[in-house]
Design a protein around this motif. Structure first.
Motif, PDB file in Angstrom:
ATOM      1  N   ASN A   1       0.842  -1.199   0.000  1.00  0.00           N
ATOM      2  CA  ASN A   1       0.000   0.000   0.000  1.00  0.00           C
ATOM      3  C   ASN A   1       0.880   1.254   0.000  1.00  0.00           C
ATOM      4  OD1 ASN A   1      -1.867   2.023   0.320  1.00  0.00           O
ATOM      5  ND2 ASN A   1      -2.786   1.193   2.181  1.00  0.00           N
ATOM      6  N   PHE A   2       1.004   1.862  -1.169  1.00  0.00           N
ATOM      7  CA  PHE A   2       1.747   3.111  -1.308  1.00  0.00           C
ATOM      8  C   PHE A   2       0.804   4.274  -1.587  1.00  0.00           C
ATOM      9  CE2 PHE A   2       5.360   0.343  -1.641  1.00  0.00           C
ATOM     10  CZ  PHE A   2       6.393   1.097  -1.104  1.00  0.00           C
ATOM     11  N   THR A   3      -0.461   4.141  -1.183  1.00  0.00           N
ATOM     12  CA  THR A   3      -1.421   5.229  -1.412  1.00  0.00           C
ATOM     13  C   THR A   3      -1.249   6.345  -0.393  1.00  0.00           C
ATOM     14  OG1 THR A   3      -3.156   4.274  -0.014  1.00  0.00           O
ATOM     15  CG2 THR A   3      -3.118   3.601  -2.349  1.00  0.00           C
ATOM     16  N   GLY A   4      -0.581   6.057   0.696  1.00  0.00           N
ATOM     17  CA  GLY A   4      -0.404   7.060   1.737  1.00  0.00           C
ATOM     18  C   GLY A   4      -1.576   7.160   2.684  1.00  0.00           C
TER      19      GLY A   4
ATOM     20  N   VAL B   1      -0.771   2.683  -5.699  1.00  0.00           N
ATOM     21  CA  VAL B   1      -0.330   4.066  -5.565  1.00  0.00           C
ATOM     22  C   VAL B   1      -1.542   4.987  -5.690  1.00  0.00           C
ATOM     23  CG1 VAL B   1       1.997   3.577  -6.403  1.00  0.00           C
ATOM     24  CG2 VAL B   1       0.229   4.275  -8.025  1.00  0.00           C
ATOM     25  N   LEU B   2      -1.365   6.236  -5.270  1.00  0.00           N
ATOM     26  CA  LEU B   2      -2.487   7.165  -5.247  1.00  0.00           C
ATOM     27  C   LEU B   2      -2.851   7.698  -6.627  1.00  0.00           C
ATOM     28  CD1 LEU B   2      -4.528   8.592  -3.460  1.00  0.00           C
ATOM     29  CD2 LEU B   2      -2.826  10.379  -3.057  1.00  0.00           C
ATOM     30  N   GLY B   3      -1.881   8.049  -7.444  1.00  0.00           N
ATOM     31  CA  GLY B   3      -2.192   8.635  -8.751  1.00  0.00           C
ATOM     32  C   GLY B   3      -2.712  10.051  -8.586  1.00  0.00           C
ATOM     33  N   PRO B   4      -3.234  10.699  -9.567  1.00  0.00           N
ATOM     34  CA  PRO B   4      -3.539  10.169 -10.896  1.00  0.00           C
ATOM     35  C   PRO B   4      -2.408  10.367 -11.899  1.00  0.00           C
ATOM     36  CG  PRO B   4      -4.571  12.300 -10.679  1.00  0.00           C
ATOM     37  CD  PRO B   4      -3.814  12.048  -9.396  1.00  0.00           C
ATOM     38  N   THR B   5      -1.251   9.860 -11.597  1.00  0.00           N
ATOM     39  CA  THR B   5      -0.148   9.864 -12.550  1.00  0.00           C
ATOM     40  C   THR B   5       0.411   8.458 -12.641  1.00  0.00           C
ATOM     41  OG1 THR B   5       1.501  10.330 -10.856  1.00  0.00           O
ATOM     42  CG2 THR B   5       0.528  12.237 -11.966  1.00  0.00           C
ATOM     43  N   TYR B   6       1.028   8.171 -13.768  1.00  0.00           N
ATOM     44  CA  TYR B   6       1.765   6.925 -13.862  1.00  0.00           C
ATOM     45  C   TYR B   6       3.030   7.064 -13.020  1.00  0.00           C
ATOM     46  CZ  TYR B   6      -1.384   5.749 -17.663  1.00  0.00           C
ATOM     47  OH  TYR B   6      -2.497   5.468 -18.391  1.00  0.00           O
ATOM     48  N   GLU B   7       3.604   5.955 -12.664  1.00  0.00           N
ATOM     49  CA  GLU B   7       4.785   5.925 -11.809  1.00  0.00           C
ATOM     50  C   GLU B   7       6.019   6.378 -12.575  1.00  0.00           C
ATOM     51  OE1 GLU B   7       4.101   2.761 -14.368  1.00  0.00           O
ATOM     52  OE2 GLU B   7       2.801   3.276 -12.690  1.00  0.00           O
TER      53      GLU B   7
ATOM     54  N   GLY C   1      -0.625  -0.128  -9.764  1.00  0.00           N
ATOM     55  CA  GLY C   1      -1.843   0.515 -10.243  1.00  0.00           C
ATOM     56  C   GLY C   1      -2.399   1.479  -9.219  1.00  0.00           C
ATOM     57  N   MET C   2      -3.470   2.161  -9.625  1.00  0.00           N
ATOM     58  CA  MET C   2      -4.060   3.232  -8.809  1.00  0.00           C
ATOM     59  C   MET C   2      -5.396   2.847  -8.190  1.00  0.00           C
ATOM     60  SD  MET C   2      -3.202   6.429 -11.303  1.00  0.00           S
ATOM     61  CE  MET C   2      -2.653   5.689 -12.829  1.00  0.00           C
ATOM     62  N   SER C   3      -5.645   1.576  -8.040  1.00  0.00           N
ATOM     63  CA  SER C   3      -6.913   1.145  -7.427  1.00  0.00           C
ATOM     64  C   SER C   3      -6.656  -0.142  -6.670  1.00  0.00           C
ATOM     65  CB  SER C   3      -7.974   0.932  -8.516  1.00  0.00           C
ATOM     66  OG  SER C   3      -7.564  -0.090  -9.387  1.00  0.00           O
ATOM     67  N   THR C   4      -7.700  -0.860  -6.357  1.00  0.00           N
ATOM     68  CA  THR C   4      -7.659  -2.200  -5.772  1.00  0.00           C
ATOM     69  C   THR C   4      -7.339  -2.220  -4.280  1.00  0.00           C
ATOM     70  OG1 THR C   4      -7.007  -3.130  -7.916  1.00  0.00           O
ATOM     71  CG2 THR C   4      -6.719  -4.543  -5.992  1.00  0.00           C
ATOM     72  N   VAL C   5      -6.265  -1.572  -3.859  1.00  0.00           N
ATOM     73  CA  VAL C   5      -5.848  -1.664  -2.456  1.00  0.00           C
ATOM     74  C   VAL C   5      -6.912  -1.103  -1.504  1.00  0.00           C
ATOM     75  CG1 VAL C   5      -4.135  -0.907  -0.767  1.00  0.00           C
ATOM     76  CG2 VAL C   5      -3.398  -1.814  -2.981  1.00  0.00           C
ATOM     77  N   PRO C   6      -7.417   0.116  -1.693  1.00  0.00           N
ATOM     78  CA  PRO C   6      -8.445   0.606  -0.756  1.00  0.00           C
ATOM     79  C   PRO C   6      -9.704  -0.258  -0.754  1.00  0.00           C
ATOM     80  CG  PRO C   6      -7.587   2.421  -2.086  1.00  0.00           C
ATOM     81  CD  PRO C   6      -7.037   1.147  -2.663  1.00  0.00           C
TER      82      PRO C   6
ATOM     83  N   GLY D   1       9.314  -0.343 -20.851  1.00  0.00           N
ATOM     84  CA  GLY D   1       8.878  -0.536 -22.229  1.00  0.00           C
ATOM     85  C   GLY D   1       9.377   0.575 -23.127  1.00  0.00           C
ATOM     86  N   GLU D   2       8.934   0.531 -24.358  1.00  0.00           N
ATOM     87  CA  GLU D   2       9.297   1.549 -25.341  1.00  0.00           C
ATOM     88  C   GLU D   2       8.306   2.706 -25.267  1.00  0.00           C
ATOM     89  OE1 GLU D   2      12.011   1.250 -27.336  1.00  0.00           O
ATOM     90  OE2 GLU D   2      12.438  -0.631 -26.296  1.00  0.00           O
ATOM     91  N   GLY D   3       8.779   3.917 -25.393  1.00  0.00           N
ATOM     92  CA  GLY D   3       7.902   5.079 -25.495  1.00  0.00           C
ATOM     93  C   GLY D   3       7.270   5.492 -24.181  1.00  0.00           C
ATOM     94  N   LYS D   4       6.417   6.502 -24.311  1.00  0.00           N
ATOM     95  CA  LYS D   4       5.727   7.062 -23.150  1.00  0.00           C
ATOM     96  C   LYS D   4       4.474   6.257 -22.825  1.00  0.00           C
ATOM     97  CE  LYS D   4       7.169  11.844 -23.651  1.00  0.00           C
ATOM     98  NZ  LYS D   4       6.715  13.220 -23.627  1.00  0.00           N
ATOM     99  N   LEU D   5       4.091   6.296 -21.558  1.00  0.00           N
ATOM    100  CA  LEU D   5       2.847   5.659 -21.141  1.00  0.00           C
ATOM    101  C   LEU D   5       1.677   6.539 -21.560  1.00  0.00           C
ATOM    102  CD1 LEU D   5       3.869   4.592 -17.529  1.00  0.00           C
ATOM    103  CD2 LEU D   5       3.882   3.198 -19.597  1.00  0.00           C
ATOM    104  N   ASN D   6       0.585   5.895 -21.983  1.00  0.00           N
ATOM    105  CA  ASN D   6      -0.596   6.690 -22.316  1.00  0.00           C
ATOM    106  C   ASN D   6      -1.861   5.913 -22.022  1.00  0.00           C
ATOM    107  OD1 ASN D   6      -1.802   5.531 -24.925  1.00  0.00           O
ATOM    108  ND2 ASN D   6       0.385   5.650 -25.412  1.00  0.00           N
ATOM    109  N   HIS D   7      -2.885   6.662 -21.681  1.00  0.00           N
ATOM    110  CA  HIS D   7      -4.145   6.054 -21.265  1.00  0.00           C
ATOM    111  C   HIS D   7      -4.832   5.312 -22.407  1.00  0.00           C
ATOM    112  CE1 HIS D   7      -7.327   5.376 -18.450  1.00  0.00           C
ATOM    113  NE2 HIS D   7      -8.217   5.863 -19.289  1.00  0.00           N
TER     114      HIS D   7
END
Length: 162
Positions: free
Chosen positions: A22-25, A75-81, A98-103, A129-135
């Motif tokens: 749990n890294f959501t803080g 993690v809390l987000g809303p950003t990628y790591e 990811g940014m869900s599941t734990v709570p 991976g290759e390139g930037k992360l995108n939604h």
């Protein structure tokens, strides 16, 4: 949806969660506790129900659906790591982030519910991976895996009702 950290994780993999970091803080249990919903300090050493994990692994095997097993870093987000965070998570034993599941898992367990967590690895985590992360990539992979995930979930639910 989660970013793959563990070696060999690939977009489209399904991963049953057997533990989390749990890294959501925070925790959904912060604040006054109503004992009718659960104890003040619940034991979460087996938060993800081992019997449900085993049932899910058997269902996946029967359906011919590859299923990984691993630790989810929330993690809390809303950003990628960041790449540095990914290296840290990997060194701590995380297989996905990811940014869900734990709570949700903590709250459900606190209420006395059995918890099963399954994540879709939608992308490789930052720096892997290759390139930037995108939604758009995340949602596209989720769309491609939807039917396989639904079949697995349906089989698990049918087994529970037997």
């Amino acid at each position: 949806a989660a970013g793959g950290i563990g070696r060999g994780m690939r977009p489209g993999d399904l991963m049953v969660i057997d533990d989390h970091l749990n890294f959501t803080g925070t925790s959904p249990l912060v604040g006054p506790n109503d004992e009718q919903f659960g104890p003040r300090f619940p034991d979460v050493s087996a938060l993800y129900d081992p019997a449900l994990i085993e049932l899910t692994e058997h269902a996946a095997l029967d359906l011919g659906i590859p299923l990984r097993r691993g630790v989810y870093a929330g993690v809390l987000g809303p950003t990628y790591e960041t790449p540095a965070e990914v290296r840290m998570f990997r060194s701590l034993g995380a297989d996905a982030v990811g940014m869900s599941t734990v709570p949700e898992a903590l709250q459900a367990h606190h209420l006395g519910l059995r918890v099963l967590g399954i994540s879709c690895i939608t992308n490789l985590a930052a720096g892997l991976g290759e390139g930037k992360l995108n939604h758009a990539e995340v949602t596209e992979v989720g769309r491609r895996v939807r039917d396989r995930f639904a079949a697995l979930l349906r089989a698990v639910l049918l087994d529970l009702n037997r």
